[in-house]
Design a protein around this motif. Structure first.
Motif, PDB file in Angstrom:
ATOM      1  N   ALA A 115       0.816  -1.217   0.000  1.00 31.58           N
ATOM      2  CA  ALA A 115       0.000   0.000   0.000  1.00 31.58           C
ATOM      3  C   ALA A 115       0.851   1.269   0.000  1.00 31.58           C
ATOM      4  O   ALA A 115       0.357   2.350  -0.338  1.00 31.58           O
ATOM      5  N   THR A 116       2.122   1.148   0.383  1.00 35.13           N
ATOM      6  CA  THR A 116       2.996   2.329   0.419  1.00 35.13           C
ATOM      7  C   THR A 116       4.101   2.268  -0.647  1.00 35.13           C
ATOM      8  O   THR A 116       5.012   3.091  -0.635  1.00 35.13           O
ATOM      9  N   PHE A 117       4.008   1.298  -1.558  1.00 33.94           N
ATOM     10  CA  PHE A 117       5.050   1.124  -2.568  1.00 33.94           C
ATOM     11  C   PHE A 117       5.290   2.410  -3.363  1.00 33.94           C
ATOM     12  O   PHE A 117       6.430   2.864  -3.507  1.00 33.94           O
ATOM     13  N   GLY A 118       4.243   2.987  -3.891  1.00 38.46           N
ATOM     14  CA  GLY A 118       4.380   4.195  -4.714  1.00 38.46           C
ATOM     15  C   GLY A 118       5.055   5.326  -3.960  1.00 38.46           C
ATOM     16  O   GLY A 118       5.973   5.970  -4.483  1.00 38.46           O
ATOM     17  N   ALA A 119       4.648   5.554  -2.737  1.00 38.03           N
ATOM     18  CA  ALA A 119       5.230   6.634  -1.933  1.00 38.03           C
ATOM     19  C   ALA A 119       6.698   6.352  -1.622  1.00 38.03           C
ATOM     20  O   ALA A 119       7.546   7.255  -1.706  1.00 38.03           O
ATOM     21  N   ARG A 120       7.030   5.104  -1.280  1.00 33.31           N
ATOM     22  CA  ARG A 120       8.425   4.754  -0.959  1.00 33.31           C
ATOM     23  C   ARG A 120       9.341   4.914  -2.167  1.00 33.31           C
ATOM     24  O   ARG A 120      10.419   5.485  -2.079  1.00 33.31           O
ATOM     25  N   MET A 121       8.888   4.410  -3.310  1.00 34.89           N
ATOM     26  CA  MET A 121       9.719   4.491  -4.518  1.00 34.89           C
ATOM     27  C   MET A 121       9.843   5.933  -5.004  1.00 34.89           C
ATOM     28  O   MET A 121      10.908   6.357  -5.454  1.00 34.89           O
TER      29      MET A 121
END
Length: 189
Positions: free
Chosen positions: A81-87
């Motif tokens: 769920a946080t992949f986009g924000a982390r990358m």
């Protein structure tokens, strides 16, 4: 009176590491076909047979060098769920990754060799794409992974080549937010 001959203590891990380091330097600067096992052995100061003992064939050594550059599987650590924000955070504000550049140089210099290309493709498939596709899951996961990979690699390379994004802090935040939305959309399918 007898005297013992003093020998340097053997350290298999250090020798293996030195071979891997020398091979990496060779494969980064020369194509696969130009690099010889004897050259690497000479760089380290060991017998070429020792390289074969530790790594097997030249192809096996080449694969070890590629694998040593990193696989990118750390992207899969953390909540989907946080992949986009982390990358997005990493792409905009993260440090330059030297291992990525070594891998890219090795790949570009050696991809004209059929043997090397086969090793590169197998390493990328087994060490990155297949695990990433499985982690992403769902319909068209392979397509979404290819899109994400190309998008992230392109942004990362262009950022590093320009030694930054050449954007104001406000523009960097807009970019980060947009990247996060795009990547999360691809993850969520």
């Amino acid at each position: 009176m007898s005297f013992a001959v003093c020998q340097r203590p053997r350290n298999a891990a250090a020798t293996r590491g030195a071979i891997l380091d020398a091979a990496s330097k060779r494969f980064t600067g020369e194509s696969y076909d130009q690099v010889g096992m004897r050259d690497i052995a000479k760089d380290v100061g060991v017998d070429p047979a020792l390289i074969s003992r530790y790594f097997g064939s030249k192809e096996d050594l080449f694969r070890a060098v590629i694998d040593d550059c990193g696989s990118g599987t750390n992207m899969m650590e953390g909540d989907r769920a946080t992949f986009g924000a982390r990358m997005a955070q990493d792409l905009v504000y993260g440090p330059r990754k030297e291992g990525k550049w070594a891998w890219l140089l090795i790949m570009l210099r050696s991809s004209s060799s059929p043997k090397a290309l086969e090793v590169i493709q197998k390493s990328a498939r087994e060490g990155f794409y297949q695990p990433f596709v499985e982690w992403v899951g769902g319909e068209d996961a392979a397509v979404r992974v290819r899109l994400m990979s190309g998008f992230m690699m392109g942004l990362s390379v262009s950022r590093d080549l320009a030694h930054g994004l050449e954007l104001t802090p406000e523009q960097c935040e807009v970019l980060r937010e947009r990247i996060a939305v795009i990547l999360q959309g691809l993850i969520d399918g």
